[in-house]
Write an enzyme that holds these catalytic residues in place. Structure first.
Site, PDB file in Angstrom:
ATOM      1  N   ALA A 132       0.855  -1.184   0.000  1.00 21.55           N
ATOM      2  CA  ALA A 132       0.000   0.000   0.000  1.00 21.55           C
ATOM      3  C   ALA A 132       0.890   1.233   0.000  1.00 21.55           C
ATOM      4  CB  ALA A 132      -0.919  -0.002   1.220  1.00 21.55           C
ATOM      5  N   LYS A 134      -5.929   3.561  -4.664  1.00 17.87           N
ATOM      6  CA  LYS A 134      -6.133   3.776  -3.235  1.00 17.87           C
ATOM      7  C   LYS A 134      -6.460   5.242  -2.987  1.00 17.87           C
ATOM      8  CE  LYS A 134      -3.695   3.654   1.212  1.00 17.87           C
ATOM      9  NZ  LYS A 134      -2.409   3.400   1.899  1.00 17.87           N
ATOM     10  N   LEU A 162      14.881  -0.353   4.961  1.00 13.61           N
ATOM     11  CA  LEU A 162      14.890  -0.887   6.325  1.00 13.61           C
ATOM     12  C   LEU A 162      16.232  -0.721   7.018  1.00 13.61           C
ATOM     13  CD1 LEU A 162      12.822  -4.180   5.866  1.00 13.61           C
ATOM     14  CD2 LEU A 162      12.071  -2.025   6.880  1.00 13.61           C
ATOM     15  N   GLU A 204       0.521   3.642   8.180  1.00  8.46           N
ATOM     16  CA  GLU A 204       0.158   4.697   7.227  1.00  8.46           C
ATOM     17  C   GLU A 204       0.907   4.566   5.899  1.00  8.46           C
ATOM     18  OE1 GLU A 204      -2.003   7.071   6.891  1.00  8.46           O
ATOM     19  OE2 GLU A 204      -2.987   7.197   8.850  1.00  8.46           O
TER      20      GLU A 204
END
Length: 500
Positions: free
Chosen positions: A50, A78, A332, A341
Site C-alpha cells: 500500500a 487507493k 529498512l 500509514e
C-alpha cells in the site's frame, strides 16, 4: 574533477531497485556508473503493498507510463485508509488522500466544520472529502486537473504487488545501464579515513565504488556493521515488533482503499489487488504469541488462502545518522516505524530524491551530510508522531495493550501538538511534515478528539451562508460521485484503452 562516478547499491528488493531507478534516470546523461549487488540468498519482504500519493508523482518523474506500471504490477487505486475499531469497538473513521472541503472566507474548512459540529451538524469531517465520497461508494475517477470540478481535491495512490514492482524497476533500471551483480557480501573494506573502499563477495569478487548505498534491510551491513552507526529504538512509542502476512483470493471487486482493523493486541491490514488480497496482522510479542496472532488473523480473513503465513520481525526506530562518510542507508537499513500509514516506500523514495538533490563529490563534505541528516530526521520524526497519534488517542479499555496505549509516554513534539490542537483546533506544521493539516484533522476527529472551542475569527463569516455553502457542496459532491464508474470498471477501462 572530484565527481562521484561509481555508485554501488548493496541490496535489491523494493529499496534497492527504487534507488537504482531514480539515480539511473537522474544521472542518465552523465558518465556515472551504477552497480547493484543483490544476493540470491536474501528473500525480499514483499509485503509493502500500500502506498501514498507522492509515489504517483515519483513514477511520473521517472517518465514511466502509469498505465503500463498499473498493468504490470497488478495495481489497484487507493483513495484512503478506513480505520475500524480504533477509537472504540464498533466505530470507524477515514483518513483521506487530498483535501476536505474548501477554505471559506480565507479560513480553514476544518474550523467552519468544527463550529457547525458544535451546533449540531451530524456529518463527519471527512464526509466533505472527494476521496472519501468515492471510496464509500466503491467509485473511482481521475479528474482532469485542467478543468475545475468538485472532485479535483481528491488524490490517489496505489495498492500493488511489491515483488512485481521490484521486478518492474529492475528492468527499468537495467535498461538505463544499471549493472546487476549477483552475490552475497562477505566483508567490507575501508580506507584510512573510514570511508568504504569496496565490498568483497563470497566468490572473492571485489566491488569498488566512490559511494555506497545500504539497502540490505534490517541487517544494515554497511551503515550498521561497517560504519558503526547506532540504531535509535522507538519501541517506547511504537511497541509493535512483529507481523504475520498471508495472501487470499479475492471474494469481491477490489475496493479503492486500504482497510486497517484494530484488534485486542494489534491491527490487521487488508489490501485488495487485481489478482489477490494481501492480509496481515501487526502486533507486539509482549501481548501475544505468534500462534495467537495467526489464529486471530485466520479468523478475520475471507477467501481461499493462497500462501503460507510469513512472520516478519522488526524493530521500530531509525539510525542515528542515515548518511555517514560515503555510505547512505535507504529502506529498512535506515529505520522502520510500522506499516500503519503506508510510509515505508515513501521514505525510500524521499531518501534517494533528497540524496540526488544534495549529490556530493568524492569528499562527501560534512556540512552536506549534516544537512541531509537534519532534513531526513525531521521527516522521520513527523511521521513517527502521526503514527503514534492513532494509538495514544484511543478510548479502548478492553485489553491490556489498549490500556497501555492510553497511558504511554509521548514525545514532547506530539504532546505539544495535541495540547495546541485541544485549545482551538490549531495545528503547527513544519515544512517537512509529510501529513498535512487535513490528515491530522481526519485522525483527530475520527478518534473523537475535539477542541474546547473553534477559532473565534470564524464568527466573522455569515453563519447561514457558511451552512448553505457546506450543505450545497456536500449534496453536489455526493450527486457527482453517483455518476462515476466503479473502481473495477475504471481499471477495466484502462486495460481496454491500453490494448487499442
Amino acid at each position: 574533477m572530484n565527481s562521484i562516478n561509481n555508485i554501488v547499491i548493496v541490496g535489491g528488493g523494493t529499496a534497492g531497485w527504487i534507488t537504482a531507478a531514480c539515480l539511473a534516470r537522474l544521472l542518465e546523461q552523465t558518465d556515472s556508473k551504477i552497480t547493484l549487488v543483490e544476493s540470491p540468498e536474501v528473500d525480499t519482504v514483499g509485503v509493502g503493498e500500500a502506498t501514498i500519493p507522492p509515489l504517483v508523482e515519483f513514477i511520473r518523474f521517472l517518465c514511466i507510463n502509469e498505465t503500463d506500471f498499473i498493468k504490470q504490477t497488478q495495481a489497484t487505486f487507493k483513495l484512503a485508509i478506513k480505520f475500524n475499531d480504533w477509537a472504540n469497538i464498533g466505530k470507524h473513521y477515514w483518513h483521506q488522500f487530498g483535501s476536505v472541503g474548501a477554505d471559506i472566507d480565507g479560513k480553514a474548512f476544518y474550523q467552519h466544520w468544527l463550529k457547525s459540529r458544535m451546533q449540531g451538524n451530524p456529518h463527519d469531517y471527512t464526509d466533505y472529502s472527494p476521496a472519501i465520497a468515492m471510496a464509500k461508494e466503491n467509485k473511482f475517477y481521475i479528474p482532469d486537473p485542467k478543468q475545475q470540478g468538485i472532485l479535483n481535491g481528491a488524490s490517489y495512490a496505489w495498492h500493488f504487488d511489491a515483488k512485481l514492482v521490484a521486478k518492474y524497476l529492475h528492468n527499468f533500471a537495467t535498461n538505463l545501464n544499471v549493472k546487476r551483480i549477483e552475490g552475497h557480501v562477505e566483508c567490507v573494506d575501508k580506507h584510512e579515513n573510514g570511508f568504504i573502499k569496496n565490498v568483497t563477495l563470497t566468490d572473492g569478487q571485489q566491488v569498488e565504488g566512490d559511494f555506497f548505498i545500504d539497502c540490505t534491510g534490517q541487517k544494515a551491513l554497511l551503515i550498521g556493521e561497517a560504519m558503526g552507526v547506532a540504531f535509535e529504538n522507538w519501541q517506547q512509542y511504537l511497541p509493535m515488533n512483529r507481523a504475520v502476512a498471508l495472501q487470499t483470493e479475492n471474494c469481491a471487486e477490489p475496493a479503492p482503499y486500504t482497510e486497517s482493523t484494530a484488534h485486542e493486541f494489534g491491527w490487521q491490514w487488508r489490501i485488495p489487488l487485481q489478482h489477490r488480497t494481501g492480509n496481515g496482522l501487526v502486533f507486539c510479542d509482549s501481548y501475544a504469541s505468534d500462534e495467537q496472532a495467526l489464529e486471530l488473523l485466520s479468523k478475520n480473513i475471507s477467501g481461499k488462502q493462497l500462501t503460507e503465513p510469513k512472520f516478519l520481525p522488526f524493530v521500530t526506530g531509525k539510525r542515528a545518522k542515515l548518511w555517514q562518510g560515503n555510505c547512505l542507508a535507504i529502506g529498512l537499513s535506515s529505520g522502520f516505524m510500522e506499516p500503519l500509514e503506508s510510509t515505508s516506500i515513501h521514505l525510500i523514495m524521499k531518501a534517494v530524491v533528497k540524496f540526488a538533490e544534495m549529490l556530493p563529490d568524492k569528499f562527501c563534505h560534512q556540512a552536506t551530510i549534516n544537512e541531509y541528516n537534519r532534513v531526513m530526521d525531521l521527516e522521520y520524526y513527523s511521521i513517527r508522531d502521526f503514527i503514534i497519534l492513532h494509538y495514544c488517542t484511543t478510548s479502548r479499555t478492553d485489553s491490556e495493550f489498549w490500556r497501555w496505549c492510553q497511558s504511554m509516554t509521548l514525545p514532547d513534539s506530539l504532546t505539544e501538538k495535541i495540547a495546541l490542537f485541544k485549545n482551538q483546533g490549531r495545528l503547527y506544521q513544519n515544512e517537512f511534515d509529510l501529513f498535512t493539516a487535513p490528515s491530522w484533522y481526519a485522525v483527530l476527529a475520527g478518534m473523537g478528539i475535539q477542541p474546547q472551542n473553534y477559532d473565534r475569527l470564524i464568527d466573522i463569516s455569515d453563519n447561514q451562508q457558511v451552512r448553505s455553502i457546506m450543505e450545497n457542496g456536500l449534496a453536489s459532491l455526493n450527486k457527482t460521485v453517483q455518476m462515476l464508474p466503479s473502481h473495477q470498471q475504471f481499471i477495466t477501462n484502462i486495460y481496454q484503452a491500453h490494448k487499442q
